[in-house]
Design a protein around this motif. Structure first.
Motif, short mmCIF file in Angstrom:
data_model
loop_
_atom_site.label_atom_id
_atom_site.label_comp_id
_atom_site.label_asym_id
_atom_site.label_seq_id
_atom_site.Cartn_x
_atom_site.Cartn_y
_atom_site.Cartn_z
N SER A 93 109.18 55.60 28.35
CA SER A 93 109.35 55.60 29.95
C SER A 93 110.87 55.81 30.19
N GLY A 94 111.85 55.06 29.57
CA GLY A 94 113.05 55.30 29.99
C GLY A 94 113.50 53.92 30.97
N GLN A 95 112.42 53.04 31.15
CA GLN A 95 112.47 51.92 32.36
C GLN A 95 112.17 50.65 31.48
N PRO A 96 112.78 49.55 32.07
CA PRO A 96 112.31 48.24 31.67
C PRO A 96 110.71 48.14 31.38
N ALA A 97 110.50 47.39 30.27
CA ALA A 97 109.10 47.41 29.98
C ALA A 97 108.64 45.53 29.73
N VAL A 106 105.71 49.16 32.91
CA VAL A 106 106.90 49.66 33.12
C VAL A 106 107.27 49.69 34.57
N ALA A 107 108.65 49.51 34.88
CA ALA A 107 108.98 49.56 36.25
C ALA A 107 110.64 49.70 36.15
N PRO A 108 111.10 49.90 37.48
CA PRO A 108 112.66 50.23 37.81
C PRO A 108 113.41 48.87 37.19
N SER A 109 112.81 47.75 37.61
CA SER A 109 113.43 46.43 37.06
C SER A 109 112.57 45.57 36.08
N LEU A 110 113.49 44.62 35.39
CA LEU A 110 112.55 43.68 34.33
C LEU A 110 111.51 42.87 35.05
N ALA A 111 112.25 42.57 35.88
CA ALA A 111 111.61 41.40 36.77
C ALA A 111 109.83 42.03 37.32
N GLU A 112 110.09 43.17 37.91
CA GLU A 112 109.10 43.81 38.45
C GLU A 112 108.05 44.46 37.26
N ALA A 113 108.68 44.73 36.09
CA ALA A 113 107.62 45.06 34.96
C ALA A 113 107.22 43.70 34.66
N TYR A 114 107.59 42.73 34.50
CA TYR A 114 107.01 41.47 33.93
C TYR A 114 105.82 41.10 35.20
N ARG A 115 106.25 41.06 36.39
CA ARG A 115 105.09 40.70 37.31
C ARG A 115 104.07 41.50 37.06
N ARG A 116 104.05 43.07 37.18
CA ARG A 116 102.86 43.76 37.16
C ARG A 116 102.26 43.45 35.88
N ALA A 117 102.84 43.45 34.54
CA ALA A 117 102.12 42.82 33.35
C ALA A 117 101.27 41.75 33.49
N TYR A 118 101.81 40.61 34.12
CA TYR A 118 101.20 39.43 34.36
C TYR A 118 100.07 39.53 35.15
N GLN A 119 100.08 40.44 36.42
CA GLN A 119 99.00 40.77 37.44
C GLN A 119 97.99 41.07 36.73
N ALA A 120 98.05 42.15 35.56
CA ALA A 120 96.91 42.68 35.01
C ALA A 120 95.72 41.88 34.58
N ASP A 121 96.20 40.58 34.19
CA ASP A 121 95.06 39.73 33.73
C ASP A 121 95.40 38.36 33.62
N ILE A 176 101.73 35.91 24.43
CA ILE A 176 102.93 36.15 24.04
C ILE A 176 103.74 37.26 24.87
N VAL A 177 104.75 36.80 25.40
CA VAL A 177 105.38 37.74 26.42
C VAL A 177 106.71 38.42 25.72
N ALA A 178 106.55 39.62 25.63
CA ALA A 178 107.59 40.46 25.02
C ALA A 178 108.48 41.21 26.17
N LEU A 179 109.68 41.42 26.44
CA LEU A 179 110.55 42.09 27.39
C LEU A 179 111.26 42.92 26.65
N SER A 180 111.70 44.07 27.29
CA SER A 180 112.52 44.95 26.59
C SER A 180 113.84 44.99 26.74
N ALA A 181 114.45 44.16 27.87
CA ALA A 181 115.80 43.92 28.24
C ALA A 181 116.02 42.39 28.30
N PRO A 182 117.31 42.08 28.21
CA PRO A 182 117.72 40.64 28.34
C PRO A 182 117.06 39.92 29.61
N LEU A 183 116.56 38.79 29.28
CA LEU A 183 115.98 37.91 30.11
C LEU A 183 117.05 37.41 31.22
N ASP A 184 116.67 38.08 32.69
CA ASP A 184 117.63 37.87 33.57
C ASP A 184 117.02 36.64 34.53
#
Length: 518
Positions: free
Chosen positions: A271-275, A289-304, A312-320
């Motif tokens: 995607s070329g975006q944070p995941a 995937v989303a423009p920001s890591l926080a948004e990607a995490y929130r959307r992944a969490y909202q799935a289920d 297990i939470v995996a993030l593609s960029a350093p945790l901010d």
């Protein structure tokens, strides 16, 4: 005591040599090792002084001589061996310190070590009388035993001999594998997935494993013991993982975290975006995937959100800090993986739950082969994953996907490839909104995915890991509101399934590639 030192990796060898000399040992060496010791002011005797024969053939023949191997292999308890030593003027060798040419890092004929493995095997065979050391990590323990008792204990010699044979076994296996490749490919590592079958599946495979240093709490269940093993001489990314917080990992923590880390890197690269990915029991229950890591995490969490608890939470960029704050507000995670952590974020996660394992990891290192054990043997295949590019996919319906639908279809397909079969994945706007995993029939997997999506899949994409054998699966996808279905195709009822998609106004794409995962 006489010690023979011949090492490619010079780490710690000068300090070891000084310690041995202080104990009264005579050192014998050759080539680069002898030069390193001489430059450090350590007294050393050249091998050619011992053998009376110079090194020849560009250093190919140095230690291959009876006065070296006789000194190593002599059984000092046998009178006939002692008589042979005396008759031929051979001096016993008590300690052999050898490590090998780095063939695995740079395969070539000149880096196939001959003299080194020969000495290692000889010393290990005669471990009742000779200590063999192949790892710089063992230098200090051996020195400590010599200082304390004047000799290396039999149990230590046996342990070091086992380690030595494991080294030569792994080394020979790596050379054999390289030589088994086609001649035009043998100048580098074996070919990866998609290469010739002979490269992936040689007549023989030799796996030499060593146990890693970390302690696993238990196996799949607390009554099962477990450990992580790695290929000798071929460390993977798990050997570079740093645990910043939390209790020790378990077997399932490693298994699930490996799945999460592989998928999150795949999605970020595509995607070329944070995941962000959340895995539970080896299956993703959230991915986005989303423009920001926080948004990607929130959307992944909202799935289920329910399944994310203890996942297990995996993030593609350093945790901010923003993402850390979102994670603290969400369900607790058992493991968090990220390539790094900004100041204060580890402490914030610890404050939420002290036992959460907080791991910093490098990118995953994909294996050359995928193994699965069965009774009496193994099944071996290419590693799982998407091979067919979007450019090879085929739209088979009257309706064409628009670009947003294509994007969702690609994401759904990539996630579906990492979900246990039978699998259905629903995606909308870069977010997995429904995942149905591990069902014995495809319709039920679709029903579970639709139930989890709860209307959020409208206008999105549905991916199926294998073909739809009947139109009912496509009808279930349409009922969930998707606009495009992506599947391998290949059923004898493809025409019926495509006709159903046309009747329902869906776009349908065939990838030509099944993605079963068991």
């Amino acid at each position: 005591m006489r010690a023979l030192l011949s090492v490619y990796d010079k780490t710690g060898v000068v300090e070891l040599a000084r310690g041995l000399v202080a104990l009264g040992a005579e050192l014998v060496s050759s080539g680069g090792t002898a030069r390193a010791l001489q430059e450090a002011g350590v007294p050393v005797r050249q091998v050619e002084e011992l053998t009376g024969f110079p090194e020849i053939l560009g250093h190919r023949v140095v230690t291959l001589h009876p006065k070296v191997h006789g000194g190593i292999l002599a059984d000092r308890d046998r009178p006939e061996h002692r008589a042979d030593l005396e008759r031929h003027g051979i001096e016993p060798i008590d300690l052999v310190v050898v490590n090998l040419y780095p063939f695995a890092q740079d395969p070539s004929v000149e880096l196939i070590d001959i003299g080194g493995p020969a000495m290692v095997r000889a010393a290990a065979k005669n471990h009742q009388h000779v200590t063999v050391v192949v790892d710089p990590a063992d230098y200090q323990p051996v020195l400590d035993e010599l200082r304390a008792a004047g000799q290396v204990a039999p149990a230590t010699r046996r342990r070091l001999a086992a380690k030595a044979f494991a080294l030569t076994s792994a080394y020979d296996a790596r050379v054999a594998e390289w030589l088994a490749q086609p001649a035009e490919a043998s100048s580098g590592p074996p070919e990866g997935p998609g290469g010739p079958a002979s490269a992936l599946l040689p007549e023989r495979l030799t796996l030499v494993l060593e146990r890693s240093g970390e302690a696993l709490r238990y196996g799949e269940n607390p009554h099962q013991r477990a450990a992580r093993y790695r290929l000798v001489g071929e460390p993977g990314f798990w050997d570079q993982v740093v645990q910043h917080a939390g209790v020790p990992l378990s077997y399932l923590n490693l298994y699930d975290a490996d799945a999460a880390w592989t998928l999150v890197h795949d999605l970020a690269a595509w995607s070329g975006q944070p995941a962000a990915v959340i895995v539970k029991h080896a299956n993703p229950c959230g991915a986005a995937v989303a423009p920001s890591l926080a948004e990607a995490y929130r959307r992944a969490y909202q799935a289920d959100e329910r399944s994310a608890f203890g996942g297990i939470v995996a993030l593609s960029a350093p945790l901010d800090p923003e993402t850390a704050a979102a994670m603290v507000q969400a369900a607790q995670a058992d493991v968090v993986l990220a390539p790094g952590y900004e100041p204060g974020t580890v402490a914030e996660l610890q404050a939420r739950r002290k036992s959460t394992r907080v791991l910093e990891a490098p990118p995953p290192s994909p294996p050359l082969r995928h193994f699965r054990q069965i009774a009496g043997g193994f099944l071996v295949q290419d590693p799982p994953g998407c091979r067919a590019a979007r450019s090879t996919w085929r739209v088979v319906t009257k309706r064409q996907p628009d670009e947003a639908e294509w994007r969702d279809a690609e994401l759904a397909w990539r996630i579906c490839a990492r979900v246990k079969s039978n699998a259905i994945v629903l995606v909308k706007d870069g977010q997995a909104v429904g995942i149905g995993a591990g069902q014995q029939n495809r319709v039920q997997a679709g029903e579970i995915a639709a139930q989890k999506a709860a209307g959020r899949a409208a206008g999105g994409a549905c991916a199926s890991d294998a073909f739809y054998p009947f139109p009912d699966g496509v009808e279930a996808a349409a009922a969930a509101g998707v606009a495009v279905v992506v599947q391998p195709g290949g059923s004898v009822r493809d025409e019926e399934v495509v006709a159903a998609a046309d009747r329902l106004g869906l776009a349908m794409v065939f990838t030509g590639e099944r993605q079963f995962l068991h």
